[in-house]
Design a protein around this motif. Structure first.
Motif, PDB file in Angstrom:
ATOM      1  N   GLN A 168      27.210  11.119  -0.396  1.00  0.00           N
ATOM      2  CA  GLN A 168      26.022  11.525   0.362  1.00  0.00           C
ATOM      3  C   GLN A 168      24.780  10.832  -0.192  1.00  0.00           C
ATOM      4  O   GLN A 168      23.967  11.436  -0.881  1.00  0.00           O
ATOM      5  N   THR A 169      24.629   9.588   0.129  1.00  0.00           N
ATOM      6  CA  THR A 169      23.429   8.854  -0.257  1.00  0.00           C
ATOM      7  C   THR A 169      22.369   9.034   0.831  1.00  0.00           C
ATOM      8  O   THR A 169      22.687   9.399   1.969  1.00  0.00           O
ATOM      9  N   PRO A 170      21.106   8.782   0.520  1.00  0.00           N
ATOM     10  CA  PRO A 170      20.060   8.865   1.551  1.00  0.00           C
ATOM     11  C   PRO A 170      20.359   7.976   2.750  1.00  0.00           C
ATOM     12  O   PRO A 170      20.083   8.347   3.896  1.00  0.00           O
ATOM     13  N   GLU A 171      20.959   6.788   2.499  1.00  0.00           N
ATOM     14  CA  GLU A 171      21.278   5.876   3.599  1.00  0.00           C
ATOM     15  C   GLU A 171      22.352   6.465   4.506  1.00  0.00           C
ATOM     16  O   GLU A 171      22.274   6.357   5.744  1.00  0.00           O
ATOM     17  N   VAL A 172      23.359   7.082   3.906  1.00  0.00           N
ATOM     18  CA  VAL A 172      24.434   7.699   4.684  1.00  0.00           C
ATOM     19  C   VAL A 172      23.892   8.853   5.519  1.00  0.00           C
ATOM     20  O   VAL A 172      24.203   8.987   6.709  1.00  0.00           O
ATOM     21  N   LEU A 173      23.064   9.691   4.901  1.00  0.00           N
ATOM     22  CA  LEU A 173      22.508  10.834   5.634  1.00  0.00           C
ATOM     23  C   LEU A 173      21.592  10.385   6.771  1.00  0.00           C
ATOM     24  O   LEU A 173      21.584  10.986   7.843  1.00  0.00           O
ATOM     25  N   ASP A 174      20.826   9.324   6.549  1.00  0.00           N
ATOM     26  CA  ASP A 174      19.978   8.798   7.623  1.00  0.00           C
ATOM     27  C   ASP A 174      20.830   8.294   8.784  1.00  0.00           C
ATOM     28  O   ASP A 174      20.477   8.482   9.957  1.00  0.00           O
ATOM     29  N   ALA A 175      21.956   7.645   8.450  1.00  0.00           N
ATOM     30  CA  ALA A 175      22.827   7.136   9.507  1.00  0.00           C
ATOM     31  C   ALA A 175      23.449   8.283  10.295  1.00  0.00           C
ATOM     32  O   ALA A 175      23.635   8.180  11.512  1.00  0.00           O
ATOM     33  N   LEU A 176      23.758   9.390   9.612  1.00  0.00           N
ATOM     34  CA  LEU A 176      24.377  10.534  10.285  1.00  0.00           C
ATOM     35  C   LEU A 176      23.349  11.357  11.063  1.00  0.00           C
ATOM     36  O   LEU A 176      23.625  11.801  12.174  1.00  0.00           O
ATOM     37  N   ARG A 177      22.179  11.562  10.468  1.00  0.00           N
ATOM     38  CA  ARG A 177      21.152  12.351  11.141  1.00  0.00           C
ATOM     39  C   ARG A 177      20.414  11.551  12.204  1.00  0.00           C
ATOM     40  O   ARG A 177      19.931  12.097  13.189  1.00  0.00           O
ATOM     41  N   PHE A 200      32.297  13.574  15.179  1.00  0.00           N
ATOM     42  CA  PHE A 200      33.160  12.400  15.079  1.00  0.00           C
ATOM     43  C   PHE A 200      32.314  11.148  14.889  1.00  0.00           C
ATOM     44  O   PHE A 200      31.316  10.929  15.569  1.00  0.00           O
ATOM     45  N   VAL A 201      32.743  10.313  13.937  1.00  0.00           N
ATOM     46  CA  VAL A 201      32.069   9.042  13.639  1.00  0.00           C
ATOM     47  C   VAL A 201      33.090   7.927  13.732  1.00  0.00           C
ATOM     48  O   VAL A 201      34.142   7.978  13.081  1.00  0.00           O
ATOM     49  N   SER A 202      32.801   6.929  14.529  1.00  0.00           N
ATOM     50  CA  SER A 202      33.739   5.812  14.672  1.00  0.00           C
ATOM     51  C   SER A 202      33.550   4.773  13.579  1.00  0.00           C
ATOM     52  O   SER A 202      34.506   4.098  13.181  1.00  0.00           O
ATOM     53  N   TYR A 203      32.311   4.648  13.065  1.00  0.00           N
ATOM     54  CA  TYR A 203      32.072   3.678  11.993  1.00  0.00           C
ATOM     55  C   TYR A 203      30.850   4.069  11.180  1.00  0.00           C
ATOM     56  O   TYR A 203      29.809   4.404  11.742  1.00  0.00           O
ATOM     57  N   LEU A 204      31.007   4.020   9.847  1.00  0.00           N
ATOM     58  CA  LEU A 204      29.903   4.314   8.938  1.00  0.00           C
ATOM     59  C   LEU A 204      30.144   3.596   7.617  1.00  0.00           C
ATOM     60  O   LEU A 204      30.952   4.027   6.801  1.00  0.00           O
ATOM     61  N   TYR A 205      29.449   2.492   7.415  1.00  0.00           N
ATOM     62  CA  TYR A 205      29.519   1.762   6.152  1.00  0.00           C
ATOM     63  C   TYR A 205      30.963   1.549   5.672  1.00  0.00           C
ATOM     64  O   TYR A 205      31.316   1.847   4.537  1.00  0.00           O
ATOM     65  N   GLY A 206      31.802   1.047   6.529  1.00  0.00           N
ATOM     66  CA  GLY A 206      33.174   0.751   6.167  1.00  0.00           C
ATOM     67  C   GLY A 206      34.156   1.878   6.420  1.00  0.00           C
ATOM     68  O   GLY A 206      35.363   1.661   6.374  1.00  0.00           O
TER      69      GLY A 206
END
Length: 281
Positions: A168-177, A200-206
């Motif tokens: 749960q990095t800030p970048e990951v949370l920004d991508a999800l939110r 459901f997420v089809s792609y997130l940082y690999g």
């Protein structure tokens, strides 16, 4: 010098105009048949259990080929990346690299995955509508969870355990939110009867094709279990044919016999030739 600077500036300009190369590409096996028929193959990208009628499956060098690439007992997990007609191209990784070969799709048993879940429950999916936008990086007890990973699952009812973990990095949370400039990477939402909301997420940082609990992303959640079961469970229930030690097919011995015969004949001719030469001297 002026000419050199002109060339450098031109090169920089061209690089700036060139779109970034996509790092994630479809896996293509090192297989002669695939290389010659790639345009006729369909991408699958799903996992199957080996389920041959004799208790094992044989990977061939080509559909209907005669050279054995590998053999696996029933219940072994085989990733199928490409399909040619009714044959699947399997690639298995090991300590000595990867092994690719072809097996009839009829000798494979599909492992329940996110595609299977969508086929069964897709009518209940809804489009993402900001259900995770207010998440502030805290768990239900108010503790900051940047050090606690997101628990991602193959599908919401998968009680086999966590599919993978995502920091749960800030970048990951920004991508999800989502941000004012970029929409959330969450595309679909599924609601369980117990109130758990899944995204459901089809792609997130690999990371590809996963579900996670929007109400408690770093926890295990409370799931109404609906799992296919392990290979052992399926074997015990009779869904999979009981595994047996693989036996080398007789047809696969023909090429080796021919090669051995040619080698033997060659050695014989060389012996005869040099023997005759010595006698002549």
């Amino acid at each position: 010098m002026k000419r050199l600077w002109t060339c450098l500036l031109t090169l920089v300009t061209l690089l700036a105009l060139t779109p970034a190369a996509r790092a994630d590409v479809l896996w293509e096996p090192d297989n002669n048949f695939y290389e010659k028929h790639a345009d006729e193959c369909t991408y699958i990208g799903r996992s199957y259990y080996a389920n041959g009628p004799d208790g094992f499956v044989t990977l061939w060098d080509a559909p209907g080929g005669s050279m054995v690439a590998a053999q696996y007992e029933n219940g072994f997990t085989l990733p199928v990346y490409w399909q040619y007609r009714d044959w699947g191209c399997v690639t298995v990784w090991g300590d000595e690299g990867d092994v690719s070969g072809w097996v009839p799709m009829s000798e494979l048993y599909l492992i329940y995955d996110y595609i299977s879940f969508e086929e069964e429950y897709g009518q209940y999916f809804t489009d993402y509508n900001g259900e995770f936008a207010e998440y502030d990086g805290q768990t239900w007890d108010g503790v900051q969870v940047y050090d606690y990973p997101i628990q991602a699952y193959e599908y919401p009812f998968d009680c086999r355990g966590v599919y993978e973990t995502i920091e749960q990095t800030p970048e990951v949370l920004d991508a999800l939110r989502g941000t004012p400039d970029t929409p959330s990477c969450i595309s679909k939402v599924y609601r369980q009867r117990n109130g758990t909301v899944w995204g459901f997420v089809s792609y997130l940082y690999g990371h590809r094709n996963f579900w996670f609990d929007l109400t408690n992303p770093s926890g295990d959640g409370v799931m109404l279990c609906m799992t296919q079961g392990t290979a052992e469970d399926l074997i015990d229930s009779g869904e999979l044919t009981a595994p047996q030690t693989p036996v080398m097919p007789s047809v696969s011995r023909v090429p080796y016999f021919l090669v051995g015969s040619v080698a033997a004949v060659t050695l014989g001719l060389l012996g005869w030739f040099y023997g005759r030469k010595r006698r002549g001297k």
